[in-house]
Design a protein around this motif. Structure first.
Motif, PDB file in Angstrom:
ATOM      1  N   GLU A 278       0.871  -1.167   0.000  1.00 21.79           N
ATOM      2  CA  GLU A 278       0.000   0.000   0.000  1.00 21.79           C
ATOM      3  C   GLU A 278       0.908   1.216   0.000  1.00 21.79           C
ATOM      4  O   GLU A 278       1.805   1.326   0.848  1.00 21.79           O
ATOM      5  CB  GLU A 278      -0.914  -0.004   1.226  1.00 21.79           C
ATOM      6  N   VAL A 279       0.711   2.093  -0.965  1.00 20.26           N
ATOM      7  CA  VAL A 279       1.504   3.315  -1.088  1.00 20.26           C
ATOM      8  C   VAL A 279       0.685   4.452  -0.484  1.00 20.26           C
ATOM      9  O   VAL A 279      -0.401   4.769  -0.974  1.00 20.26           O
ATOM     10  CB  VAL A 279       1.851   3.604  -2.558  1.00 20.26           C
TER      11      VAL A 279
ATOM     12  N   VAL B  88       5.651  10.114   1.495  1.00 15.77           N
ATOM     13  CA  VAL B  88       5.257   8.833   0.909  1.00 15.77           C
ATOM     14  C   VAL B  88       5.802   7.715   1.792  1.00 15.77           C
ATOM     15  O   VAL B  88       6.989   7.708   2.132  1.00 15.77           O
ATOM     16  CB  VAL B  88       5.803   8.679  -0.527  1.00 15.77           C
ATOM     17  N   GLU B  89       4.936   6.807   2.188  1.00 11.61           N
ATOM     18  CA  GLU B  89       5.376   5.656   2.971  1.00 11.61           C
ATOM     19  C   GLU B  89       4.684   4.403   2.453  1.00 11.61           C
ATOM     20  O   GLU B  89       3.754   4.489   1.644  1.00 11.61           O
ATOM     21  CB  GLU B  89       5.121   5.865   4.461  1.00 11.61           C
ATOM     22  N   TYR B  90       5.143   3.258   2.936  1.00  8.43           N
ATOM     23  CA  TYR B  90       4.664   1.985   2.401  1.00  8.43           C
ATOM     24  C   TYR B  90       4.240   1.062   3.535  1.00  8.43           C
ATOM     25  O   TYR B  90       4.835   1.064   4.606  1.00  8.43           O
ATOM     26  CB  TYR B  90       5.769   1.278   1.604  1.00  8.43           C
ATOM     27  N   SER B  91       3.223   0.257   3.253  1.00 14.74           N
ATOM     28  CA  SER B  91       2.913  -0.852   4.155  1.00 14.74           C
ATOM     29  C   SER B  91       2.809  -2.126   3.332  1.00 14.74           C
ATOM     30  O   SER B  91       2.424  -2.097   2.157  1.00 14.74           O
ATOM     31  CB  SER B  91       1.612  -0.594   4.931  1.00 14.74           C
ATOM     32  N   PHE B  92       3.206  -3.228   3.949  1.00 19.65           N
ATOM     33  CA  PHE B  92       3.166  -4.539   3.301  1.00 19.65           C
ATOM     34  C   PHE B  92       1.734  -5.055   3.347  1.00 19.65           C
ATOM     35  O   PHE B  92       1.133  -5.152   4.416  1.00 19.65           O
ATOM     36  CB  PHE B  92       4.117  -5.492   4.024  1.00 19.65           C
TER      37      PHE B  92
ATOM     38  N   LEU C 172      -1.106  -9.747   9.229  1.00 20.55           N
ATOM     39  CA  LEU C 172      -0.042  -9.032   9.942  1.00 20.55           C
ATOM     40  C   LEU C 172      -0.420  -7.590  10.260  1.00 20.55           C
ATOM     41  O   LEU C 172       0.372  -6.865  10.873  1.00 20.55           O
ATOM     42  CB  LEU C 172       1.246  -9.056   9.112  1.00 20.55           C
ATOM     43  N   GLY C 173      -1.603  -7.176   9.811  1.00 25.19           N
ATOM     44  CA  GLY C 173      -2.029  -5.806  10.070  1.00 25.19           C
ATOM     45  C   GLY C 173      -1.391  -4.794   9.138  1.00 25.19           C
ATOM     46  O   GLY C 173      -1.228  -3.622   9.504  1.00 25.19           O
ATOM     47  N   ASP C 174      -1.024  -5.211   7.919  1.00 25.41           N
ATOM     48  CA  ASP C 174      -0.411  -4.302   6.927  1.00 25.41           C
ATOM     49  C   ASP C 174       0.723  -3.484   7.544  1.00 25.41           C
ATOM     50  O   ASP C 174       0.654  -2.254   7.616  1.00 25.41           O
ATOM     51  CB  ASP C 174      -1.470  -3.359   6.319  1.00 25.41           C
ATOM     52  N   PRO C 175       1.800  -4.142   7.984  1.00 25.22           N
ATOM     53  CA  PRO C 175       2.858  -3.414   8.701  1.00 25.22           C
ATOM     54  C   PRO C 175       3.596  -2.419   7.794  1.00 25.22           C
ATOM     55  O   PRO C 175       3.810  -2.670   6.603  1.00 25.22           O
ATOM     56  CB  PRO C 175       3.804  -4.533   9.149  1.00 25.22           C
ATOM     57  N   MET C 176       3.995  -1.302   8.394  1.00 20.87           N
ATOM     58  CA  MET C 176       4.783  -0.313   7.676  1.00 20.87           C
ATOM     59  C   MET C 176       6.159  -0.894   7.366  1.00 20.87           C
ATOM     60  O   MET C 176       6.762  -1.572   8.203  1.00 20.87           O
ATOM     61  CB  MET C 176       4.926   0.941   8.542  1.00 20.87           C
ATOM     62  N   VAL C 177       6.657  -0.670   6.140  1.00 20.89           N
ATOM     63  CA  VAL C 177       7.962  -1.198   5.734  1.00 20.89           C
ATOM     64  C   VAL C 177       8.776  -0.090   5.068  1.00 20.89           C
ATOM     65  O   VAL C 177       8.220   0.858   4.506  1.00 20.89           O
ATOM     66  CB  VAL C 177       7.831  -2.399   4.778  1.00 20.89           C
TER      67      VAL C 177
END
Length: 254
Positions: free
Chosen positions: A91-92, A119-123, A128-133
């Protein structure tokens, strides 16, 4: 009797069916609303109709300014024909003002303007709760290359410029939003396109003057009728009759 369609995938808010043309899918918008990684659920009558029309509006606008995306055309009130893409499992997220998780992480008051769009990303993984990566994770695990990430940031910021302008023109502040990016292959040539949807499900939208929330936070935080909030967004964008009041079944302008 219509032939039974082949379901390709069902998510929290949409179903993907096999398309009518090679390399296409039919995207069906459900009335389901979820929050907190599906821990909170409800069925909101009319939500899918509104999101289908709103996503068409935004994707068509992106096409008009040269931002590639998966949208081909709307089929009916709940369905649209889209290009089949290979979704990058991210997710962008683009943030213009502090809200939600970034406000909690950094101790910022909601609504605080950020120094620049972030801009940040989540898996993408519900379990896993769409963790930030970080970009380091993304490259190390092979989800995307450095060139891909450069192109993704460029796409995301172009989308942000477009959406921010459209919303501000109708008295709405774009707090943040999330998009998904897909790969389309043409022989050996690969290009990245905006995929999934753009709607109040995937954006935080506040009224410029009152800071009233016009997005899924209405559902997350029990702030009133989600259909009314989404209807107001569609009305301001000219997708509904100007005299539309509170309604249960949205009447949209084609």
């Amino acid at each position: 009797m219509a032939p039974r369609r082949k379901k390709i995938y069902e998510g929290k808010a949409k179903i993907l069916y096999e398309g009518t043309e090679p390399g296409t899918l039919i995207q069906y918008f459900k009335d389901d609303a979820t929050a907190f990684n599906a821990q909170k659920k409800a069925t909101i009558e009319g939500k899918g109709v509104l999101n289908n029309r709103l996503s068409e509006f935004f994707m068509s606008g992106l096409t008009n300014i040269g931002v590639p995306n998966h949208f081909i055309r709307r089929i009916n009130m709940r369905e649209q024909l889209i290009r089949q893409v290979e979704i990058i499992p991210l997710e962008v997220i683009v943030r213009n003002f502090a809200a939600g998780s970034i406000a909690k992480r950094l101790g910022l008051e909601e609504g605080t303007p950020l120094p620049r769009p972030i801009v940040e990303y989540s898996f993408k993984n519900d379990e896993l709760g769409d963790p930030m990566v970080s970009e380091e994770y993304i490259i190390a695990f092979g989800w995307a290359s450095q060139q891909d990430l450069d192109d993704i940031v460029s796409l995301a910021l172009r989308v942000n410029d477009f959406l921010s302008g459209v919303f501000f023109g109708v008295g709405i502040k774009l707090i943040d939003f999330k998009i998904e990016i897909g790969r389309i292959w043409d022989g050996d040539f690969m290009r990245l396109v905006v995929a999934d949807e753009i709607s109040p499900d995937s954006c935080r939208l506040w009224d410029v003057k009152t800071a009233q929330k016009l997005d899924k936070d209405v559902f997350r935080r029990d702030l009133g009728s989600l259909t009314d909030a989404y209807t107001e967004v569609a009305r301001r964008l000219g997708l509904m009759p100007a005299n539309t009041a509170t309604i249960t079944k949205p009447t949209l302008i084609n």
